[in-house]
Design a protein around this motif. Sequence first.
Motif, PDB file in Angstrom:
ATOM      1  N   THR A  61       0.831  -1.211   0.000  1.00 61.27           N
ATOM      2  CA  THR A  61       0.000   0.000   0.000  1.00 61.27           C
ATOM      3  C   THR A  61       0.859   1.252   0.000  1.00 61.27           C
ATOM      4  OG1 THR A  61      -1.840  -1.111   1.114  1.00 61.27           O
ATOM      5  CG2 THR A  61      -1.738   1.287   1.295  1.00 61.27           C
ATOM      6  N   LEU A  62       1.912   1.275   0.821  1.00 58.62           N
ATOM      7  CA  LEU A  62       2.775   2.459   0.885  1.00 58.62           C
ATOM      8  C   LEU A  62       3.552   2.643  -0.421  1.00 58.62           C
ATOM      9  CD1 LEU A  62       4.081   2.217   4.557  1.00 58.62           C
ATOM     10  CD2 LEU A  62       2.258   3.674   3.643  1.00 58.62           C
ATOM     11  N   LEU A  63       3.926   1.554  -1.075  1.00 54.27           N
ATOM     12  CA  LEU A  63       4.580   1.668  -2.383  1.00 54.27           C
ATOM     13  C   LEU A  63       3.607   2.220  -3.426  1.00 54.27           C
ATOM     14  CD1 LEU A  63       6.686  -1.636  -2.487  1.00 54.27           C
ATOM     15  CD2 LEU A  63       7.566   0.699  -2.335  1.00 54.27           C
ATOM     16  N   LEU A  64       2.357   1.799  -3.345  1.00 54.72           N
ATOM     17  CA  LEU A  64       1.348   2.347  -4.259  1.00 54.72           C
ATOM     18  C   LEU A  64       1.117   3.833  -4.008  1.00 54.72           C
ATOM     19  CD1 LEU A  64      -1.278  -0.549  -4.223  1.00 54.72           C
ATOM     20  CD2 LEU A  64       0.082   0.183  -6.192  1.00 54.72           C
ATOM     21  N   ARG A  65       1.142   4.238  -2.734  1.00 55.75           N
ATOM     22  CA  ARG A  65       1.006   5.658  -2.419  1.00 55.75           C
ATOM     23  C   ARG A  65       2.152   6.450  -3.053  1.00 55.75           C
ATOM     24  NH1 ARG A  65      -3.238   3.847  -0.481  1.00 55.75           N
ATOM     25  NH2 ARG A  65      -4.062   4.262   1.611  1.00 55.75           N
ATOM     26  N   GLU A  66       3.362   5.914  -2.965  1.00 57.47           N
ATOM     27  CA  GLU A  66       4.518   6.586  -3.551  1.00 57.47           C
ATOM     28  C   GLU A  66       4.380   6.654  -5.071  1.00 57.47           C
ATOM     29  OE1 GLU A  66       9.355   5.880  -4.126  1.00 57.47           O
ATOM     30  OE2 GLU A  66       8.272   4.779  -2.563  1.00 57.47           O
ATOM     31  N   GLU A  67       3.923   5.582  -5.677  1.00 52.46           N
ATOM     32  CA  GLU A  67       3.748   5.565  -7.131  1.00 52.46           C
ATOM     33  C   GLU A  67       2.697   6.577  -7.567  1.00 52.46           C
ATOM     34  OE1 GLU A  67       3.639   1.927 -10.213  1.00 52.46           O
ATOM     35  OE2 GLU A  67       1.834   2.099  -8.983  1.00 52.46           O
ATOM     36  N   ASP A  68       1.625   6.700  -6.785  1.00 55.03           N
ATOM     37  CA  ASP A  68       0.581   7.670  -7.114  1.00 55.03           C
ATOM     38  C   ASP A  68       1.098   9.105  -7.013  1.00 55.03           C
ATOM     39  OD1 ASP A  68      -1.227   5.659  -7.581  1.00 55.03           O
ATOM     40  OD2 ASP A  68      -2.097   5.717  -5.562  1.00 55.03           O
ATOM     41  N   ARG A  69       1.960   9.362  -6.032  1.00 49.88           N
ATOM     42  CA  ARG A  69       2.478  10.718  -5.831  1.00 49.88           C
ATOM     43  C   ARG A  69       3.481  11.116  -6.907  1.00 49.88           C
ATOM     44  NH1 ARG A  69       3.251   8.933  -0.586  1.00 49.88           N
ATOM     45  NH2 ARG A  69       5.511   8.946  -0.918  1.00 49.88           N
ATOM     46  N   SER A  70       4.420  10.219  -7.204  1.00 47.58           N
ATOM     47  CA  SER A  70       5.547  10.588  -8.064  1.00 47.58           C
ATOM     48  C   SER A  70       5.536   9.917  -9.425  1.00 47.58           C
ATOM     49  CB  SER A  70       6.866  10.261  -7.354  1.00 47.58           C
ATOM     50  OG  SER A  70       6.939   8.871  -7.081  1.00 47.58           O
ATOM     51  N   GLY A  71       4.625   8.985  -9.647  1.00 47.71           N
ATOM     52  CA  GLY A  71       4.557   8.299 -10.929  1.00 47.71           C
ATOM     53  C   GLY A  71       5.476   7.099 -11.027  1.00 47.71           C
ATOM     54  N   VAL A  73       8.303   4.309  -8.415  1.00 45.50           N
ATOM     55  CA  VAL A  73       8.769   3.875  -7.097  1.00 45.50           C
ATOM     56  C   VAL A  73      10.280   3.827  -7.121  1.00 45.50           C
ATOM     57  CG1 VAL A  73       8.928   1.892  -5.538  1.00 45.50           C
ATOM     58  CG2 VAL A  73       6.704   2.581  -6.438  1.00 45.50           C
ATOM     59  N   SER A  74      10.899   4.452  -6.140  1.00 43.71           N
ATOM     60  CA  SER A  74      12.351   4.414  -6.012  1.00 43.71           C
ATOM     61  C   SER A  74      12.744   3.169  -5.234  1.00 43.71           C
ATOM     62  CB  SER A  74      12.870   5.662  -5.297  1.00 43.71           C
ATOM     63  OG  SER A  74      14.242   5.515  -4.988  1.00 43.71           O
ATOM     64  N   LYS A 144      13.626 -11.986   1.583  1.00 37.96           N
ATOM     65  CA  LYS A 144      13.748 -12.474   0.197  1.00 37.96           C
ATOM     66  C   LYS A 144      12.549 -12.030  -0.628  1.00 37.96           C
ATOM     67  CE  LYS A 144      14.790 -16.817   1.286  1.00 37.96           C
ATOM     68  NZ  LYS A 144      15.248 -16.739   2.707  1.00 37.96           N
ATOM     69  N   PHE A 145      11.368 -12.037  -0.017  1.00 38.72           N
ATOM     70  CA  PHE A 145      10.179 -11.582  -0.737  1.00 38.72           C
ATOM     71  C   PHE A 145      10.326 -10.132  -1.170  1.00 38.72           C
ATOM     72  CE2 PHE A 145       6.044  -9.620  -1.065  1.00 38.72           C
ATOM     73  CZ  PHE A 145       5.297 -10.540  -1.768  1.00 38.72           C
ATOM     74  N   TYR A 146      10.730  -9.266  -0.227  1.00 37.38           N
ATOM     75  CA  TYR A 146      10.812  -7.842  -0.544  1.00 37.38           C
ATOM     76  C   TYR A 146      12.042  -7.479  -1.353  1.00 37.38           C
ATOM     77  CZ  TYR A 146       6.883  -7.355   2.576  1.00 37.38           C
ATOM     78  OH  TYR A 146       5.639  -7.477   3.139  1.00 37.38           O
ATOM     79  N   LEU A 151      10.750  -5.153  -7.301  1.00 38.27           N
ATOM     80  CA  LEU A 151      11.352  -5.136  -8.641  1.00 38.27           C
ATOM     81  C   LEU A 151      10.364  -5.659  -9.677  1.00 38.27           C
ATOM     82  CD1 LEU A 151      13.891  -4.721 -10.432  1.00 38.27           C
ATOM     83  CD2 LEU A 151      14.533  -7.072  -9.846  1.00 38.27           C
ATOM     84  N   LEU A 152       9.701  -6.771  -9.346  1.00 37.09           N
ATOM     85  CA  LEU A 152       8.738  -7.349 -10.282  1.00 37.09           C
ATOM     86  C   LEU A 152       7.484  -6.491 -10.396  1.00 37.09           C
ATOM     87  CD1 LEU A 152       7.717  -9.668 -12.088  1.00 37.09           C
ATOM     88  CD2 LEU A 152       6.960 -10.844 -10.004  1.00 37.09           C
ATOM     89  N   GLY A 153       6.949  -6.071  -9.263  1.00 35.05           N
ATOM     90  CA  GLY A 153       5.660  -5.375  -9.274  1.00 35.05           C
ATOM     91  C   GLY A 153       5.721  -3.940  -9.734  1.00 35.05           C
ATOM     92  N   PHE A 154       6.855  -3.248  -9.466  1.00 36.83           N
ATOM     93  CA  PHE A 154       6.887  -1.811  -9.739  1.00 36.83           C
ATOM     94  C   PHE A 154       7.922  -1.407 -10.789  1.00 36.83           C
ATOM     95  CE2 PHE A 154       4.887  -2.262  -5.644  1.00 36.83           C
ATOM     96  CZ  PHE A 154       3.833  -1.370  -5.724  1.00 36.83           C
TER      97      PHE A 154
END
Length: 365
Positions: A61-71, A73-74, A144-146, A151-154
């Motif tokens: 969710t927090l990664l999605l918030r970042e993607e919504d703000r800046s377009g 994910v870093s 390992k998951f994160y 990388l895969l999702g974003f």
Amino acid sequence: MRTIDSIAFQKERYFPTLDGLRAISILLVITWHVDEHRWWYLSGYTGVMIFFVLSGFLIHTLLLREEDRSGTVSLKAFYLRRSFRILPLYFTVLAMYVGMLRLPMLAKQAVAFRAALPYYLTGFNDIAPMAPFNQSWSLGVEEKFYLVWPLLGFVVLAARRAWRIPIMALLAAIPLFMGPLGHLGVLVPYAIIMLGCTLGACLDNEAIYEKFRRFLGGIGFILVPVVFLLFHALLGLHPDRSRPLFGYLLIGYTLSTALVQAWCVMGRSPVHRVLGSKWVRYIGQRSYGIYLVHLICLSVTQRLLPPVSPIKTRLLLLATTVLALAVAEVLYRLVEHPCIALGRRVQERWLHSRRTQEIASPALK
């Protein structure tokens, strides 16, 4: 139950009730390690499953918030935050184990610990041989998951956002439903985290969110927690954990856990106020430290209070919980909180430097 709309949900950066769930989860884990037979009906091992779903939901969710703000994910910023959040406290407690196991009375355990230490140092805790600090197996799974999923999702799926939810649902469902049949069992913990990520992606989708909202604002307000508690009870009543039926009960429990987390973050009621209350949140915010140190604390309290009677076992549970919370509080003040703050400062300096370079680059051209 009153539910918040999608606009209010999108503004949320902190979910107090999830700290409440963390508190419940860590208390369940402690009951399991203190005496899994006396408190069998609590099925305390499920605390780790709740942690997994919660972790996947919150981080995605927090990664999605970042993607919504800046377009975008870093990933560098994400890995910086994650490293400063997890590693300093982890290695501090690992060092505590190294020091403790040098005591002559623990020499036999030290042999097993030395065999497992290379796994603990490299993030393969989940496949380490049985040894002290083996509760850290879940951290090996999460790290390992994160390392892979952002990388895969974003990055890989950045241009195919519509594909995310179907792909995530498949990655969660296949191991979960194959596990009881004896296949892909090693991937089940990763699938549980992915289920949490899938929940985060669904609630980020306005159309899906509204469906959840209508359900939870109606019969789901009662149905979701009741089903969750029913599955929790059934797990405790099922005697044979090696049978496929138990595996399917775990699937139902995992799915109901995801629904309970949606219930927690979307709803507003007296129960939510309790989950988000000061002292419940206090325990939840220190749950990571409690998780790491509670077996050390249990070994201390067992020497002082041998569990030879039901009363002493209850005292052992209380003493272990209080001691683990006290040690976690010290570590929170000295290690965990300062390192999280340092990680934020390092991230902010790096992001500021990157923005400065991006502004300057056109002029240089």
